[in-house]
Design a protein around this motif. Structure first.
Motif, PDB file in Angstrom:
ATOM      1  N   LEU A 191       0.828  -1.220   0.000  1.00 11.23           N
ATOM      2  CA  LEU A 191       0.000   0.000   0.000  1.00 11.23           C
ATOM      3  C   LEU A 191       0.855   1.261   0.000  1.00 11.23           C
ATOM      4  N   LEU A 192       2.020   1.197   0.652  1.00  9.53           N
ATOM      5  CA  LEU A 192       2.893   2.379   0.674  1.00  9.53           C
ATOM      6  C   LEU A 192       3.335   2.730  -0.746  1.00  9.53           C
ATOM      7  N   ALA A 193       3.460   1.707  -1.575  1.00 10.38           N
ATOM      8  CA  ALA A 193       3.920   1.926  -2.965  1.00 10.38           C
ATOM      9  C   ALA A 193       2.760   2.187  -3.929  1.00 10.38           C
ATOM     10  N   LEU A 194       1.537   2.114  -3.421  1.00  7.03           N
ATOM     11  CA  LEU A 194       0.358   2.196  -4.311  1.00  7.03           C
ATOM     12  C   LEU A 194       0.254   3.560  -5.024  1.00  7.03           C
ATOM     13  N   HIS A 260       3.344  10.238  11.466  1.00  6.65           N
ATOM     14  CA  HIS A 260       4.779  10.416  11.736  1.00  6.65           C
ATOM     15  C   HIS A 260       5.018  10.499  13.242  1.00  6.65           C
ATOM     16  N   VAL A 261       4.209  11.327  13.912  1.00  6.37           N
ATOM     17  CA  VAL A 261       4.395  11.525  15.357  1.00  6.37           C
ATOM     18  C   VAL A 261       4.133  10.206  16.101  1.00  6.37           C
ATOM     19  N   ALA A 262       3.037   9.548  15.747  1.00  3.50           N
ATOM     20  CA  ALA A 262       2.668   8.318  16.459  1.00  3.50           C
ATOM     21  C   ALA A 262       3.733   7.229  16.262  1.00  3.50           C
ATOM     22  N   GLN A 272       8.544   4.956  10.340  1.00  7.98           N
ATOM     23  CA  GLN A 272       8.401   6.406  10.133  1.00  7.98           C
ATOM     24  C   GLN A 272       9.246   6.871   8.943  1.00  7.98           C
ATOM     25  N   ARG A 273      10.458   6.345   8.827  1.00  7.91           N
ATOM     26  CA  ARG A 273      11.327   6.753   7.711  1.00  7.91           C
ATOM     27  C   ARG A 273      10.772   6.227   6.384  1.00  7.91           C
ATOM     28  N   ALA A 274      10.180   5.037   6.420  1.00  6.90           N
ATOM     29  CA  ALA A 274       9.567   4.500   5.188  1.00  6.90           C
ATOM     30  C   ALA A 274       8.404   5.406   4.764  1.00  6.90           C
ATOM     31  N   LEU A 275       7.607   5.820   5.741  1.00  5.70           N
ATOM     32  CA  LEU A 275       6.485   6.731   5.436  1.00  5.70           C
ATOM     33  C   LEU A 275       7.009   8.045   4.850  1.00  5.70           C
ATOM     34  N   ALA A 276       8.119   8.534   5.442  1.00  2.00           N
ATOM     35  CA  ALA A 276       8.674   9.820   4.995  1.00  2.00           C
ATOM     36  C   ALA A 276       9.182   9.765   3.555  1.00  2.00           C
TER      37      ALA A 276
END
Ligand SMILES: NC(=O)c1ccc[n+]([C@@H]2O[C@H](COP(=O)([O-])OP(=O)(O)OC[C@H]3O[C@@H](n4cnc5c(N)ncnc54)[C@H](O)[C@@H]3O)[C@@H](O)[C@H]2O)c1
Length: 340
Positions: A191-194, A260-262, A272-276
């Protein structure tokens, strides 16, 4: 016919189901609630319903979060009265989460509740807002302060509506899908790559199924349903703060900040870094820290003046009601700022 915890019907099944509802209820008057953008969705939607009363009325409100207000709600109640709406009238909410939250609130409170249907047209509303029976409007500058838990009579999801959705709104819905993936532990990397072009009905169904599963367990949000607020404590504060500053962001963009905070507070720096990589952290100026903390204290999920967070022990293992101090939260925000 009421769907079980508003579980949606997709595509042609949805149109058949809605036709069946309209036939079954035989409403005295049908209202289609739209905003100034989703009005255009009606040219696709209306012809698909054989049972829609040709005498329906269109209720149009301005697009945007400002329409989730007491003034707009009062105006809509007045219009319903003017048209002689009664308990056998129906409201069909054709729009994003704003129309869904507003229309459901109007319907749930008018004459102690009239039938309503959600037809989400934004990705965010499809995977999240249209399902689960929460509705509400904003009050005194704070999100969702007035509202009810009331299930819609039906939810219809039609992927075709997404063709006209602006890209930042697609990203906004994607944020809630990522939240579901973090909570469930399912399909996170995928999903992150979607991308919008790869989105399928199956992605929507997976995301909705997870939300529905949690709602089924705890409809009134006494316990486990609170996990669905992952990212929303900082997120709601950020969303209302930016709106007050005159620089509004989408709901999903605010949720990304909150995620990010959570994730940092959860000690999950890798996630968090993957999300960023996909959605970078937006710097929060130091002058915003105090007003943001104040807003988090107002969050209705808190008790005893303490700020409670949803965190993750690991991917797919959420915990809720975690007390977070102002110091810990500030440190997390400053750490995210300095990593930029
Ligand atoms: N009730 C819940 O459980 C729940 C859950 C999550 C979010 N919400 C609420 O949902 C709202 C956010 O929802 P949203 O992101 O859908 O916002 P929105 O309804 O404002 O829609 C975003 C924008 O996209 C436009 N739009 C929607 N569908 C379109 C389409 N098919 N084509 C072109 N434009 C389209 C809208 O007009 C609007 O400008 C917030 O108010 C949030 O609090 C509620």
């Amino acid at each position: 016919m009421k769907t079980s915890h508003s579980y949606p019907f997709f595509g042609s099944d949805g149109y058949d189901g809605l036709d069946a509802i309209l036939q079954d209820l035989s409403p005295s008057k049908t209202f289609l609630l739209v905003d100034s953008n989703t009005l255009d969705c009606l040219s696709h939607f209306v012809p698909k319903l054989a049972q829609l009363d040709a005498d329906f009325e269109i209720l149009e409100v301005p697009s945007g979060e400002e329409s989730k207000s007491l003034e707009v709600a009062a105006n809509l109640w007045s219009v319903l009265l003017e048209y002689g709406a009664d308990r056998n009238s129906i409201i069909i909410n054709v729009g994003g989460g704003v129309i869904g939250d507003l229309g459901a609130f109007i319907a749930a409170t008018f004459k102690r509740g009239i039938p309503f249907v959600n037809v989400p047209t934004s990705l965010l509303a499809m995977v999240d807002a249209s399902v689960g029976g929460k509705n509400g409007i904003n009050f005194e500058g704070l999100k969702n302060q007035l509202g009810t838990f009331t299930e819609p009579n039906f939810v219809l999801i039609d992927l075709d509506f997404l063709a006209s959705l602006p890209s930042q709104e697609w990203a906004s819905g994607h944020a809630e899908m990522l939240k579901h993936a973090l909570l469930s532990g399912r399909y996170w990397s995928e999903l992150l790559a979607l991308k919008p072009t790869n989105l399928t009905l199956q992605h929507l169904q997976q995301s909705v199924a997870f939300k529905a599963e949690i709602v089924r367990e705890d409809f009134q949000e006494k316990g486990k349903r609170k996990i669905l607020n992952l990212g929303h404590t900082t997120g709601h504060a950020w969303e209302s703060y930016l709106a007050e500053c005159g620089t509004p962001c989408t709901h999903g963009a605010a949720v990304i900040q909150g995620l990010h905070v959570a994730l940092l507070l959860s000690g999950l720096g890798d996630l968090q870094r993957a999300l960023a990589q996909r959605y970078p952290w937006q710097k929060i100026e130091e002058k915003a820290l105090a007003p943001l903390w104040e807003r988090q204290l107002q969050d209705k999920k808190n008790t005893n003046g303490e700020v409670r967070y949803v965190l993750l022990e690991e991917l797919g293992r959420p915990i809720w009601d975690v007390k977070i101090s102002m110091e810990r939260w500030t440190q997390a925000v400053l750490a995210l700022n300095s990593a930029l």
